[in-house]
Write a protein that holds these residues in place. Structure first.
Motif, PDB file in Angstrom:
ATOM      1  N   ALA A   9       0.823  -1.202   0.000  1.00 46.49           N
ATOM      2  CA  ALA A   9       0.000   0.000   0.000  1.00 46.49           C
ATOM      3  C   ALA A   9       0.860   1.256   0.000  1.00 46.49           C
ATOM      4  CB  ALA A   9      -0.921  -0.012   1.222  1.00 46.49           C
ATOM      5  N   ALA A  10       1.981   1.211   0.715  1.00 46.50           N
ATOM      6  CA  ALA A  10       2.869   2.371   0.758  1.00 46.50           C
ATOM      7  C   ALA A  10       3.504   2.638  -0.604  1.00 46.50           C
ATOM      8  CB  ALA A  10       3.958   2.144   1.811  1.00 46.50           C
ATOM      9  N   LEU A  11       3.880   1.587  -1.304  1.00 45.26           N
ATOM     10  CA  LEU A  11       4.408   1.746  -2.666  1.00 45.26           C
ATOM     11  C   LEU A  11       3.393   2.482  -3.537  1.00 45.26           C
ATOM     12  CD1 LEU A  11       6.183  -0.948  -4.809  1.00 45.26           C
ATOM     13  CD2 LEU A  11       4.338   0.387  -5.765  1.00 45.26           C
ATOM     14  N   LEU A  12       2.137   2.070  -3.456  1.00 43.41           N
ATOM     15  CA  LEU A  12       1.097   2.718  -4.251  1.00 43.41           C
ATOM     16  C   LEU A  12       0.898   4.170  -3.821  1.00 43.41           C
ATOM     17  CD1 LEU A  12      -1.539  -0.176  -4.379  1.00 43.41           C
ATOM     18  CD2 LEU A  12       0.107   0.486  -6.150  1.00 43.41           C
ATOM     19  N   GLY A  13       0.966   4.419  -2.516  1.00 45.38           N
ATOM     20  CA  GLY A  13       0.818   5.780  -2.026  1.00 45.38           C
ATOM     21  C   GLY A  13       1.926   6.690  -2.529  1.00 45.38           C
ATOM     22  N   TRP A  14       3.158   6.185  -2.518  1.00 40.75           N
ATOM     23  CA  TRP A  14       4.294   6.983  -2.994  1.00 40.75           C
ATOM     24  C   TRP A  14       4.159   7.252  -4.492  1.00 40.75           C
ATOM     25  CZ3 TRP A  14       8.968   7.584   0.248  1.00 40.75           C
ATOM     26  CH2 TRP A  14       9.927   8.411  -0.340  1.00 40.75           C
ATOM     27  N   LEU A  15       3.818   6.229  -5.266  1.00 37.80           N
ATOM     28  CA  LEU A  15       3.667   6.413  -6.702  1.00 37.80           C
ATOM     29  C   LEU A  15       2.502   7.346  -7.030  1.00 37.80           C
ATOM     30  CD1 LEU A  15       4.347   2.846  -8.176  1.00 37.80           C
ATOM     31  CD2 LEU A  15       5.920   4.792  -7.972  1.00 37.80           C
ATOM     32  N   LEU A  16       1.474   7.328  -6.198  1.00 37.46           N
ATOM     33  CA  LEU A  16       0.357   8.248  -6.402  1.00 37.46           C
ATOM     34  C   LEU A  16       0.825   9.696  -6.284  1.00 37.46           C
ATOM     35  CD1 LEU A  16      -2.684   8.870  -6.682  1.00 37.46           C
ATOM     36  CD2 LEU A  16      -2.859   8.637  -4.188  1.00 37.46           C
ATOM     37  N   VAL A  17       1.626   9.981  -5.273  1.00 41.93           N
ATOM     38  CA  VAL A  17       2.151  11.334  -5.110  1.00 41.93           C
ATOM     39  C   VAL A  17       3.028  11.708  -6.297  1.00 41.93           C
ATOM     40  CG1 VAL A  17       3.651  12.800  -3.701  1.00 41.93           C
ATOM     41  CG2 VAL A  17       1.996  11.283  -2.598  1.00 41.93           C
ATOM     42  N   GLU A  18       3.908  10.793  -6.709  1.00 37.15           N
ATOM     43  CA  GLU A  18       4.766  11.073  -7.863  1.00 37.15           C
ATOM     44  C   GLU A  18       3.939  11.312  -9.126  1.00 37.15           C
ATOM     45  OE1 GLU A  18       9.120   9.049  -7.141  1.00 37.15           O
ATOM     46  OE2 GLU A  18       7.613   7.867  -8.203  1.00 37.15           O
ATOM     47  N   GLY A  19       2.908  10.500  -9.298  1.00 35.95           N
ATOM     48  CA  GLY A  19       2.073  10.660 -10.484  1.00 35.95           C
ATOM     49  C   GLY A  19       1.370  11.997 -10.519  1.00 35.95           C
ATOM     50  N   LEU A  20       0.832  12.423  -9.380  1.00 36.25           N
ATOM     51  CA  LEU A  20       0.146  13.711  -9.324  1.00 36.25           C
ATOM     52  C   LEU A  20       1.117  14.875  -9.435  1.00 36.25           C
ATOM     53  CD1 LEU A  20      -2.420  12.943  -6.455  1.00 36.25           C
ATOM     54  CD2 LEU A  20      -2.878  13.107  -8.923  1.00 36.25           C
ATOM     55  N   ARG A  21       2.299  14.714  -8.865  1.00 34.14           N
ATOM     56  CA  ARG A  21       3.260  15.817  -8.823  1.00 34.14           C
ATOM     57  C   ARG A  21       4.146  15.876 -10.059  1.00 34.14           C
ATOM     58  NH1 ARG A  21       6.914  14.765  -4.102  1.00 34.14           N
ATOM     59  NH2 ARG A  21       7.824  13.318  -5.622  1.00 34.14           N
ATOM     60  N   ASP A  22       4.634  14.707 -10.483  1.00 31.22           N
ATOM     61  CA  ASP A  22       5.644  14.659 -11.549  1.00 31.22           C
ATOM     62  C   ASP A  22       5.146  14.024 -12.842  1.00 31.22           C
ATOM     63  OD1 ASP A  22       7.403  15.652  -9.579  1.00 31.22           O
ATOM     64  OD2 ASP A  22       7.831  13.608  -8.915  1.00 31.22           O
ATOM     65  N   LYS A  23       3.920  13.501 -12.823  1.00 32.09           N
ATOM     66  CA  LYS A  23       3.317  12.844 -13.999  1.00 32.09           C
ATOM     67  C   LYS A  23       3.997  11.543 -14.362  1.00 32.09           C
ATOM     68  CE  LYS A  23       0.773  16.505 -14.161  1.00 32.09           C
ATOM     69  NZ  LYS A  23      -0.535  16.466 -13.478  1.00 32.09           N
ATOM     70  N   ARG A  24       4.807  10.976 -13.453  1.00 27.28           N
ATOM     71  CA  ARG A  24       5.436   9.680 -13.709  1.00 27.28           C
ATOM     72  C   ARG A  24       5.900   9.077 -12.390  1.00 27.28           C
ATOM     73  NH1 ARG A  24       9.609  13.210 -16.233  1.00 27.28           N
ATOM     74  NH2 ARG A  24      11.282  13.490 -14.705  1.00 27.28           N
ATOM     75  N   GLY A  25       5.898   7.747 -12.361  1.00 23.73           N
ATOM     76  CA  GLY A  25       6.423   7.043 -11.202  1.00 23.73           C
ATOM     77  C   GLY A  25       7.853   6.618 -11.454  1.00 23.73           C
ATOM     78  N   THR A  26       8.624   6.431 -10.379  1.00 26.50           N
ATOM     79  CA  THR A  26      10.028   6.070 -10.514  1.00 26.50           C
ATOM     80  C   THR A  26      10.354   4.832  -9.696  1.00 26.50           C
ATOM     81  OG1 THR A  26      10.742   7.392  -8.611  1.00 26.50           O
ATOM     82  CG2 THR A  26      10.611   8.516 -10.755  1.00 26.50           C
ATOM     83  N   SER A  27      11.450   4.205 -10.049  1.00 30.99           N
ATOM     84  CA  SER A  27      11.914   3.044  -9.280  1.00 30.99           C
ATOM     85  C   SER A  27      12.353   3.468  -7.892  1.00 30.99           C
ATOM     86  CB  SER A  27      13.069   2.357 -10.012  1.00 30.99           C
ATOM     87  OG  SER A  27      14.174   3.241 -10.167  1.00 30.99           O
ATOM     88  N   VAL A  28      12.982   4.639  -7.785  1.00 27.73           N
ATOM     89  CA  VAL A  28      13.389   5.144  -6.471  1.00 27.73           C
ATOM     90  C   VAL A  28      12.159   5.342  -5.594  1.00 27.73           C
ATOM     91  CG1 VAL A  28      14.484   7.031  -5.226  1.00 27.73           C
ATOM     92  CG2 VAL A  28      15.438   6.258  -7.396  1.00 27.73           C
ATOM     93  N   GLY A  29      11.105   5.886  -6.169  1.00 32.00           N
ATOM     94  CA  GLY A  29       9.877   6.074  -5.423  1.00 32.00           C
ATOM     95  C   GLY A  29       9.253   4.763  -5.002  1.00 32.00           C
ATOM     96  N   ALA A  30       9.275   3.771  -5.897  1.00 33.77           N
ATOM     97  CA  ALA A  30       8.668   2.475  -5.588  1.00 33.77           C
ATOM     98  C   ALA A  30       9.368   1.810  -4.409  1.00 33.77           C
ATOM     99  CB  ALA A  30       8.720   1.567  -6.815  1.00 33.77           C
ATOM    100  N   VAL A  31      10.702   1.733  -4.458  1.00 36.64           N
ATOM    101  CA  VAL A  31      11.411   1.047  -3.368  1.00 36.64           C
ATOM    102  C   VAL A  31      11.396   1.871  -2.095  1.00 36.64           C
ATOM    103  CG1 VAL A  31      12.862  -0.297  -4.928  1.00 36.64           C
ATOM    104  CG2 VAL A  31      13.671   1.924  -4.117  1.00 36.64           C
ATOM    105  N   SER A  32      11.432   3.195  -2.216  1.00 34.81           N
ATOM    106  CA  SER A  32      11.331   4.037  -1.016  1.00 34.81           C
ATOM    107  C   SER A  32       9.959   3.882  -0.384  1.00 34.81           C
ATOM    108  CB  SER A  32      11.588   5.499  -1.376  1.00 34.81           C
ATOM    109  OG  SER A  32      12.906   5.690  -1.868  1.00 34.81           O
ATOM    110  N   GLY A  33       8.937   3.730  -1.217  1.00 36.83           N
ATOM    111  CA  GLY A  33       7.603   3.469  -0.696  1.00 36.83           C
ATOM    112  C   GLY A  33       7.538   2.158   0.057  1.00 36.83           C
ATOM    113  N   ILE A  34       8.153   1.122  -0.499  1.00 31.33           N
ATOM    114  CA  ILE A  34       8.188  -0.173   0.191  1.00 31.33           C
ATOM    115  C   ILE A  34       8.817  -0.028   1.577  1.00 31.33           C
ATOM    116  CG2 ILE A  34       9.312  -2.442   0.184  1.00 31.33           C
ATOM    117  CD1 ILE A  34       8.984  -2.406  -2.899  1.00 31.33           C
ATOM    118  N   VAL A  35       9.972   0.635   1.627  1.00 30.85           N
ATOM    119  CA  VAL A  35      10.669   0.776   2.905  1.00 30.85           C
ATOM    120  C   VAL A  35       9.841   1.604   3.879  1.00 30.85           C
ATOM    121  CG1 VAL A  35      12.746   1.650   4.047  1.00 30.85           C
ATOM    122  CG2 VAL A  35      12.931   0.465   1.852  1.00 30.85           C
ATOM    123  N   SER A  36       9.206   2.674   3.408  1.00 24.16           N
ATOM    124  CA  SER A  36       8.391   3.490   4.312  1.00 24.16           C
ATOM    125  C   SER A  36       7.230   2.685   4.880  1.00 24.16           C
ATOM    126  CB  SER A  36       7.878   4.741   3.593  1.00 24.16           C
ATOM    127  OG  SER A  36       6.932   4.419   2.591  1.00 24.16           O
ATOM    128  N   GLY A  37       6.639   1.810   4.074  1.00 25.27           N
ATOM    129  CA  GLY A  37       5.558   0.954   4.579  1.00 25.27           C
ATOM    130  C   GLY A  37       6.055  -0.056   5.589  1.00 25.27           C
TER     131      GLY A  37
END
Length: 424
Positions: free
Chosen positions: A238-266
Protein backbone atom coordinates in the motif's frame (compact mmCIF):
# COMPACT_ATOMS: atom_id res chain seq x y z
CA UNK A 1 3.72 -22.56 20.18
CA UNK A 2 6.52 -21.06 18.07
CA UNK A 3 9.81 -22.90 18.69
CA UNK A 4 13.27 -21.40 19.35
CA UNK A 5 14.25 -22.61 15.87
CA UNK A 6 11.96 -19.93 14.42
CA UNK A 7 13.87 -17.32 16.45
CA UNK A 8 17.13 -18.64 15.00
CA UNK A 9 15.68 -18.37 11.48
CA UNK A 10 14.39 -14.88 12.26
CA UNK A 11 17.84 -13.91 13.52
CA UNK A 12 19.35 -14.92 10.19
CA UNK A 13 16.66 -12.98 8.32
CA UNK A 14 17.24 -9.80 10.30
CA UNK A 15 21.01 -10.07 10.04
CA UNK A 16 20.61 -10.40 6.26
CA UNK A 17 18.77 -7.08 6.28
CA UNK A 18 21.96 -5.14 6.99
CA UNK A 19 23.70 -6.37 3.80
CA UNK A 20 20.37 -5.42 2.21
CA UNK A 21 20.84 -1.90 3.57
CA UNK A 22 24.37 -1.95 2.12
CA UNK A 23 23.05 -2.83 -1.35
CA UNK A 24 20.17 -0.38 -1.05
CA UNK A 25 22.34 2.53 0.04
CA UNK A 26 25.21 1.49 -2.22
CA UNK A 27 22.98 1.57 -5.28
CA UNK A 28 21.45 4.90 -4.28
CA UNK A 29 24.81 6.57 -3.66
CA UNK A 30 27.24 8.11 -6.11
CA UNK A 31 29.45 5.76 -8.11
CA UNK A 32 32.62 7.01 -6.43
CA UNK A 33 31.31 6.51 -2.89
CA UNK A 34 29.48 3.18 -3.26
CA UNK A 35 32.26 1.14 -1.61
CA UNK A 36 32.33 3.45 1.39
CA UNK A 37 28.56 3.41 1.68
CA UNK A 38 28.42 -0.38 1.69
CA UNK A 39 31.33 -0.74 4.11
CA UNK A 40 29.58 1.56 6.59
CA UNK A 41 26.81 -1.03 6.86
CA UNK A 42 29.14 -4.01 7.05
CA UNK A 43 31.31 -2.46 9.75
CA UNK A 44 28.14 -1.74 11.75
CA UNK A 45 27.61 -5.50 11.91
CA UNK A 46 31.04 -5.96 13.42
CA UNK A 47 31.04 -3.14 15.96
CA UNK A 48 27.44 -3.56 17.14
CA UNK A 49 27.87 -7.33 17.51
CA UNK A 50 30.99 -6.94 19.63
CA UNK A 51 29.42 -4.23 21.78
CA UNK A 52 26.30 -6.36 22.22
CA UNK A 53 28.24 -9.37 23.47
CA UNK A 54 30.58 -7.41 25.73
CA UNK A 55 28.15 -5.07 27.48
CA UNK A 56 25.19 -4.15 25.26
CA UNK A 57 22.95 -7.08 26.09
CA UNK A 58 23.50 -6.51 29.82
CA UNK A 59 22.29 -2.92 29.39
CA UNK A 60 18.82 -3.85 28.10
CA UNK A 61 17.64 -5.84 31.13
CA UNK A 62 17.91 -6.35 34.84
CA UNK A 63 17.93 -3.70 37.53
CA UNK A 64 18.06 -0.33 35.79
CA UNK A 65 19.88 2.89 36.57
CA UNK A 66 17.21 5.63 36.78
CA UNK A 67 15.05 3.28 34.67
CA UNK A 68 17.24 4.17 31.67
CA UNK A 69 19.71 1.30 31.25
CA UNK A 70 20.78 -1.91 32.92
CA UNK A 71 24.12 -2.72 34.49
CA UNK A 72 26.61 -3.15 31.60
CA UNK A 73 28.72 -5.52 33.72
CA UNK A 74 25.88 -7.80 34.80
CA UNK A 75 26.73 -10.33 32.09
CA UNK A 76 29.90 -8.80 30.63
CA UNK A 77 30.94 -10.93 27.68
CA UNK A 78 27.75 -12.95 28.28
CA UNK A 79 29.28 -14.43 31.43
CA UNK A 80 26.88 -16.83 33.06
CA UNK A 81 24.85 -17.26 29.89
CA UNK A 82 27.07 -19.41 27.70
CA UNK A 83 25.01 -22.55 28.37
CA UNK A 84 21.66 -20.79 28.59
CA UNK A 85 18.72 -20.98 26.21
CA UNK A 86 18.65 -17.20 26.60
CA UNK A 87 21.48 -17.01 24.06
CA UNK A 88 18.90 -17.44 21.30
CA UNK A 89 17.34 -14.15 22.40
CA UNK A 90 20.78 -12.57 22.72
CA UNK A 91 21.52 -13.32 19.09
CA UNK A 92 18.14 -12.10 17.90
CA UNK A 93 18.43 -8.85 19.83
CA UNK A 94 21.89 -8.14 18.44
CA UNK A 95 20.56 -7.93 14.90
CA UNK A 96 18.24 -5.07 15.86
CA UNK A 97 21.13 -3.04 17.27
CA UNK A 98 23.12 -3.77 14.13
CA UNK A 99 20.57 -2.62 11.60
CA UNK A 100 19.50 0.44 13.60
CA UNK A 101 22.95 1.99 13.54
CA UNK A 102 23.49 0.93 9.91
CA UNK A 103 20.34 2.81 8.85
CA UNK A 104 21.84 6.10 10.03
CA UNK A 105 24.75 5.93 7.57
CA UNK A 106 22.72 6.80 4.47
CA UNK A 107 22.08 10.34 5.68
CA UNK A 108 25.80 11.25 5.74
CA UNK A 109 26.80 9.59 2.47
CA UNK A 110 29.73 11.03 0.48
CA UNK A 111 31.30 13.03 3.33
CA UNK A 112 32.02 11.02 6.51
CA UNK A 113 35.39 9.72 7.64
CA UNK A 114 35.29 5.95 7.89
CA UNK A 115 37.35 5.83 11.09
CA UNK A 116 35.02 8.36 12.73
CA UNK A 117 32.00 6.34 11.66
CA UNK A 118 33.44 3.22 13.32
CA UNK A 119 33.90 5.11 16.60
CA UNK A 120 30.41 6.59 16.30
CA UNK A 121 28.79 3.15 15.93
CA UNK A 122 30.40 1.91 19.15
CA UNK A 123 29.38 4.97 21.15
CA UNK A 124 25.90 5.26 19.68
CA UNK A 125 24.90 1.65 20.25
CA UNK A 126 26.15 1.93 23.83
CA UNK A 127 24.72 5.31 24.77
CA UNK A 128 21.59 5.59 22.61
CA UNK A 129 20.35 2.27 21.26
CA UNK A 130 20.79 0.16 24.40
CA UNK A 131 19.15 2.71 26.73
CA UNK A 132 16.20 3.13 24.35
CA UNK A 133 15.78 -0.65 24.07
CA UNK A 134 15.83 -0.92 27.87
CA UNK A 135 13.36 1.92 28.38
CA UNK A 136 10.84 0.50 25.89
CA UNK A 137 11.35 -3.28 26.00
CA UNK A 138 13.44 -3.98 29.11
CA UNK A 139 11.20 -2.70 31.90
CA UNK A 140 12.50 0.86 31.95
CA UNK A 141 11.02 4.33 31.84
CA UNK A 142 8.49 3.81 29.03
CA UNK A 143 7.38 0.29 29.95
CA UNK A 144 4.20 -0.52 31.88
CA UNK A 145 5.88 -0.24 35.29
CA UNK A 146 8.18 2.64 34.39
CA UNK A 147 7.82 6.21 35.58
CA UNK A 148 6.34 7.47 32.31
CA UNK A 149 4.55 4.26 31.37
CA UNK A 150 2.73 4.04 34.68
CA UNK A 151 1.48 7.62 34.34
CA UNK A 152 0.66 7.86 30.65
CA UNK A 153 0.20 4.19 29.84
CA UNK A 154 2.54 1.77 28.08
CA UNK A 155 3.28 2.65 24.48
CA UNK A 156 3.03 -0.18 21.96
CA UNK A 157 6.17 -0.84 19.93
CA UNK A 158 6.18 -4.45 18.83
CA UNK A 159 9.29 -4.43 16.64
CA UNK A 160 10.92 -1.03 16.80
CA UNK A 161 9.00 2.11 15.82
CA UNK A 162 10.65 4.13 18.59
CA UNK A 163 13.68 1.96 19.36
CA UNK A 164 14.74 1.46 15.73
CA UNK A 165 13.21 3.89 13.26
CA UNK A 166 12.51 7.10 15.17
CA UNK A 167 15.83 6.49 16.91
CA UNK A 168 17.77 6.10 13.65
CA UNK A 169 15.90 8.91 11.90
CA UNK A 170 16.57 11.46 14.63
CA UNK A 171 20.22 10.42 14.87
CA UNK A 172 20.54 10.80 11.10
CA UNK A 173 19.13 14.33 11.22
CA UNK A 174 21.46 15.33 14.06
CA UNK A 175 24.54 14.02 12.23
CA UNK A 176 23.50 15.77 9.02
CA UNK A 177 23.30 19.07 10.88
CA UNK A 178 26.69 18.50 12.53
CA UNK A 179 28.54 17.49 9.37
CA UNK A 180 26.87 20.09 7.17
CA UNK A 181 25.84 20.01 3.54
CA UNK A 182 27.79 18.52 0.68
CA UNK A 183 29.29 21.03 -1.75
CA UNK A 184 26.94 19.88 -4.49
CA UNK A 185 23.77 20.00 -2.39
CA UNK A 186 21.12 22.19 -3.98
CA UNK A 187 23.42 23.33 -6.81
CA UNK A 188 22.43 20.78 -9.43
CA UNK A 189 19.23 21.30 -11.42
CA UNK A 190 17.95 17.83 -10.47
CA UNK A 191 18.11 15.90 -7.19
CA UNK A 192 20.79 13.25 -6.80
CA UNK A 193 19.96 10.02 -8.63
CA UNK A 194 21.14 6.47 -7.84
CA UNK A 195 24.20 5.28 -9.69
CA UNK A 196 22.80 1.71 -9.88
CA UNK A 197 19.05 1.18 -9.93
CA UNK A 198 19.35 -2.66 -10.05
CA UNK A 199 21.61 -2.72 -6.98
CA UNK A 200 19.21 -0.45 -5.13
CA UNK A 201 16.22 -2.64 -6.00
CA UNK A 202 18.02 -5.83 -4.96
CA UNK A 203 18.75 -4.19 -1.62
CA UNK A 204 15.09 -3.26 -1.18
CA UNK A 205 14.05 -6.83 -2.01
CA UNK A 206 16.45 -8.19 0.62
CA UNK A 207 15.06 -5.75 3.16
CA UNK A 208 11.47 -6.82 2.52
CA UNK A 209 12.49 -10.48 2.72
CA UNK A 210 14.36 -10.01 5.99
CA UNK A 211 11.62 -7.88 7.49
CA UNK A 212 9.47 -10.95 8.09
CA UNK A 213 12.03 -12.02 10.69
CA UNK A 214 12.27 -8.45 11.96
CA UNK A 215 8.54 -8.18 12.65
CA UNK A 216 7.61 -11.77 13.44
CA UNK A 217 10.73 -13.00 15.22
CA UNK A 218 9.37 -12.27 18.67
CA UNK A 219 5.95 -13.86 18.05
CA UNK A 220 4.94 -16.66 20.39
CA UNK A 221 1.78 -18.02 18.76
CA UNK A 222 1.09 -19.19 15.21
CA UNK A 223 -1.96 -16.93 14.90
CA UNK A 224 0.15 -13.95 15.89
CA UNK A 225 2.77 -14.88 13.30
CA UNK A 226 0.06 -15.08 10.63
CA UNK A 227 -1.27 -11.60 11.36
CA UNK A 228 2.23 -10.13 11.39
CA UNK A 229 3.15 -11.80 8.09
CA UNK A 230 0.02 -10.56 6.33
CA UNK A 231 0.51 -7.04 7.64
CA UNK A 232 4.16 -7.10 6.58
CA UNK A 233 3.06 -8.00 3.05
CA UNK A 234 0.21 -5.56 2.62
CA UNK A 235 1.47 -2.39 4.34
CA UNK A 236 4.57 -2.00 2.13
CA UNK A 237 2.45 -2.74 -0.93
CA UNK A 238 0.00 0.00 0.00
CA UNK A 239 2.87 2.37 0.76
CA UNK A 240 4.41 1.75 -2.67
CA UNK A 241 1.10 2.72 -4.25
CA UNK A 242 0.82 5.78 -2.03
CA UNK A 243 4.29 6.98 -2.99
CA UNK A 244 3.67 6.41 -6.70
CA UNK A 245 0.36 8.25 -6.40
CA UNK A 246 2.15 11.33 -5.11
CA UNK A 247 4.77 11.07 -7.86
CA UNK A 248 2.07 10.66 -10.48
CA UNK A 249 0.15 13.71 -9.32
CA UNK A 250 3.26 15.82 -8.82
CA UNK A 251 5.64 14.66 -11.55
CA UNK A 252 3.32 12.84 -14.00
CA UNK A 253 5.44 9.68 -13.71
CA UNK A 254 6.42 7.04 -11.20
CA UNK A 255 10.03 6.07 -10.51
CA UNK A 256 11.91 3.04 -9.28
CA UNK A 257 13.39 5.14 -6.47
CA UNK A 258 9.88 6.07 -5.42
CA UNK A 259 8.67 2.47 -5.59
CA UNK A 260 11.41 1.05 -3.37
CA UNK A 261 11.33 4.04 -1.02
CA UNK A 262 7.60 3.47 -0.70
CA UNK A 263 8.19 -0.17 0.19
CA UNK A 264 10.67 0.78 2.90
CA UNK A 265 8.39 3.49 4.31
CA UNK A 266 5.56 0.95 4.58
CA UNK A 267 7.82 -1.55 6.30
CA UNK A 268 8.95 1.13 8.73
CA UNK A 269 5.41 2.26 9.52
CA UNK A 270 4.02 -1.23 10.14
CA UNK A 271 6.95 -2.26 12.35
CA UNK A 272 5.59 -0.95 15.68
CA UNK A 273 2.00 -1.92 14.79
CA UNK A 274 2.41 -5.27 13.03
CA UNK A 275 0.87 -7.41 15.81
CA UNK A 276 -1.81 -4.98 16.97
CA UNK A 277 -3.71 -3.87 13.86
CA UNK A 278 -5.95 -5.63 11.36
CA UNK A 279 -4.92 -6.15 7.73
CA UNK A 280 -7.27 -3.32 6.76
CA UNK A 281 -5.57 -1.14 9.32
CA UNK A 282 -2.21 -2.16 7.84
CA UNK A 283 -3.41 -1.06 4.38
CA UNK A 284 -4.36 2.36 5.75
CA UNK A 285 -1.11 2.71 7.70
CA UNK A 286 0.96 1.75 4.67
CA UNK A 287 -0.89 3.98 2.21
CA UNK A 288 -0.59 7.03 4.44
CA UNK A 289 3.07 6.22 5.18
CA UNK A 290 3.87 6.22 1.46
CA UNK A 291 2.16 9.57 0.96
CA UNK A 292 3.71 11.21 4.02
CA UNK A 293 7.25 9.95 3.36
CA UNK A 294 7.14 10.92 -0.32
CA UNK A 295 6.16 14.46 0.65
CA UNK A 296 8.69 14.57 3.51
CA UNK A 297 11.78 13.77 1.43
CA UNK A 298 11.42 17.07 -0.40
CA UNK A 299 11.62 19.04 2.84
CA UNK A 300 15.41 18.79 2.88
CA UNK A 301 15.62 21.18 -0.07
CA UNK A 302 13.25 23.65 1.56
CA UNK A 303 14.80 23.46 5.01
CA UNK A 304 18.41 23.06 3.86
CA UNK A 305 19.50 19.87 5.62
CA UNK A 306 21.46 17.46 3.42
CA UNK A 307 19.98 14.03 4.14
CA UNK A 308 21.74 12.28 1.27
CA UNK A 309 19.67 9.10 1.01
CA UNK A 310 16.46 10.25 2.70
CA UNK A 311 16.86 8.49 6.04
CA UNK A 312 15.00 11.29 7.80
CA UNK A 313 12.17 11.42 5.29
CA UNK A 314 11.62 7.65 5.27
CA UNK A 315 12.60 6.34 8.71
CA UNK A 316 11.81 9.27 10.99
CA UNK A 317 8.58 10.33 9.29
CA UNK A 318 7.22 6.83 8.61
CA UNK A 319 8.42 5.66 12.03
CA UNK A 320 6.58 8.52 13.71
CA UNK A 321 3.45 7.83 11.71
CA UNK A 322 3.53 4.10 12.49
CA UNK A 323 3.98 4.82 16.19
CA UNK A 324 1.15 7.35 16.33
CA UNK A 325 -1.10 5.27 14.05
CA UNK A 326 -1.49 2.78 16.89
CA UNK A 327 -3.53 5.43 18.65
CA UNK A 328 -6.09 5.08 15.84
CA UNK A 329 -5.86 1.46 14.69
CA UNK A 330 -5.00 -0.69 17.73
CA UNK A 331 -7.33 -3.68 17.92
CA UNK A 332 -9.15 -4.03 21.27
CA UNK A 333 -8.18 -7.07 23.36
CA UNK A 334 -8.51 -8.17 26.97
CA UNK A 335 -5.40 -6.13 27.77
CA UNK A 336 -5.91 -3.20 25.37
CA UNK A 337 -8.84 -0.81 25.12
CA UNK A 338 -8.14 -0.28 21.45
CA UNK A 339 -7.49 2.77 19.32
CA UNK A 340 -9.76 5.70 18.59
CA UNK A 341 -11.34 3.98 15.58
CA UNK A 342 -12.43 1.11 17.83
CA UNK A 343 -13.92 3.25 20.57
CA UNK A 344 -10.99 2.83 22.88
CA UNK A 345 -10.69 6.50 23.72
CA UNK A 346 -7.51 8.56 23.58
CA UNK A 347 -5.46 6.65 26.14
CA UNK A 348 -3.42 4.70 23.63
CA UNK A 349 -2.80 7.81 21.56
CA UNK A 350 -1.46 9.66 24.61
CA UNK A 351 0.89 6.75 25.35
CA UNK A 352 2.18 6.74 21.78
CA UNK A 353 2.73 10.50 21.71
CA UNK A 354 4.65 10.47 24.99
CA UNK A 355 6.93 7.65 23.81
CA UNK A 356 7.55 9.34 20.45
CA UNK A 357 8.36 12.74 21.97
CA UNK A 358 10.63 11.23 24.61
CA UNK A 359 12.54 9.13 22.07
CA UNK A 360 13.05 12.18 19.82
CA UNK A 361 14.41 14.32 22.65
CA UNK A 362 16.59 11.62 24.21
CA UNK A 363 18.12 10.53 20.90
CA UNK A 364 18.68 14.09 19.67
CA UNK A 365 20.51 15.17 22.82
CA UNK A 366 22.75 12.13 23.25
CA UNK A 367 23.52 11.79 19.53
CA UNK A 368 24.37 15.48 19.45
CA UNK A 369 26.88 15.04 22.27
CA UNK A 370 28.48 12.03 20.56
CA UNK A 371 28.54 13.66 17.13
CA UNK A 372 29.98 16.98 18.30
CA UNK A 373 32.61 15.23 20.43
CA UNK A 374 33.86 13.26 17.42
CA UNK A 375 33.58 16.21 15.04
CA UNK A 376 35.57 18.54 17.30
CA UNK A 377 38.30 16.02 18.16
CA UNK A 378 39.27 13.58 15.42
CA UNK A 379 36.93 15.12 12.85
CA UNK A 380 33.87 13.54 11.28
CA UNK A 381 33.99 14.97 7.77
CA UNK A 382 36.41 14.40 4.94
CA UNK A 383 38.12 17.30 3.19
CA UNK A 384 36.50 19.15 0.31
CA UNK A 385 39.02 17.57 -2.09
CA UNK A 386 38.13 14.04 -1.01
CA UNK A 387 34.43 14.79 -1.20
CA UNK A 388 34.80 16.10 -4.74
CA UNK A 389 36.95 13.20 -5.89
CA UNK A 390 34.91 10.55 -4.11
CA UNK A 391 35.54 8.92 -0.75
CA UNK A 392 36.12 5.39 -2.05
CA UNK A 393 39.68 5.82 -3.23
CA UNK A 394 40.85 8.21 -0.50
CA UNK A 395 39.29 6.24 2.36
CA UNK A 396 39.68 2.68 1.09
CA UNK A 397 42.03 2.69 -1.91
CA UNK A 398 39.28 0.93 -3.87
CA UNK A 399 36.71 1.56 -6.57
CA UNK A 400 33.28 0.00 -6.91
CA UNK A 401 34.04 -0.31 -10.63
CA UNK A 402 37.20 -0.15 -12.68
CA UNK A 403 38.56 3.38 -13.26
CA UNK A 404 37.95 2.90 -16.98
CA UNK A 405 34.31 2.02 -16.39
CA UNK A 406 33.89 4.95 -14.03
CA UNK A 407 35.50 7.38 -16.48
CA UNK A 408 33.24 6.17 -19.27
CA UNK A 409 30.27 7.01 -17.05
CA UNK A 410 31.49 10.46 -16.11
CA UNK A 411 32.64 9.72 -12.57
CA UNK A 412 35.72 11.46 -11.07
CA UNK A 413 36.74 8.00 -9.83
CA UNK A 414 37.97 7.27 -13.32
CA UNK A 415 40.30 10.26 -13.35
CA UNK A 416 42.91 9.07 -10.89
CA UNK A 417 45.04 12.19 -11.21
CA UNK A 418 44.33 14.15 -8.06
CA UNK A 419 42.23 11.45 -6.42
CA UNK A 420 45.20 9.56 -5.08
CA UNK A 421 46.69 12.77 -3.78
CA UNK A 422 43.55 13.81 -1.97
CA UNK A 423 43.81 13.63 1.81
CA UNK A 424 40.97 13.13 4.25
Amino acid sequence: MVTPFWVVAATALVLFMTPGVAFFYGGMSKMNSAVNMMLMSFVAIATAAVVWVLWGYSMIGGEGFLEMFGNPFAHFGLSGLTESAELVDVGFGSTFAIITVALISGAIADRAKFSSWILFTVLWVTLVYCPMAYMVWGGGLLSADGALGSVFGEALDYAGGTVVHINAGVAALVLVLILGRRKSFGRTPEPHKPHSVPLMMVGAAILWFGWFGFNAGAATEVAEVGLIVVNTIVAPGAALLGWLLVEGLRDKRGTSVGAVSGIVSGLVAITPACANVSPLGAVAIGLIAGVLASLAVGLKYRLGYDDALDVVGVHLVAGLWGTLALGFFTLPTEELAGGLFYGGGGGQMVSQIVAAVFSILFTAVVTGVIGFAIHKTIGFRVSAEVEEAGVDFAQHNEFAYSPEHAAANGSPAGRTGGVGAAKS
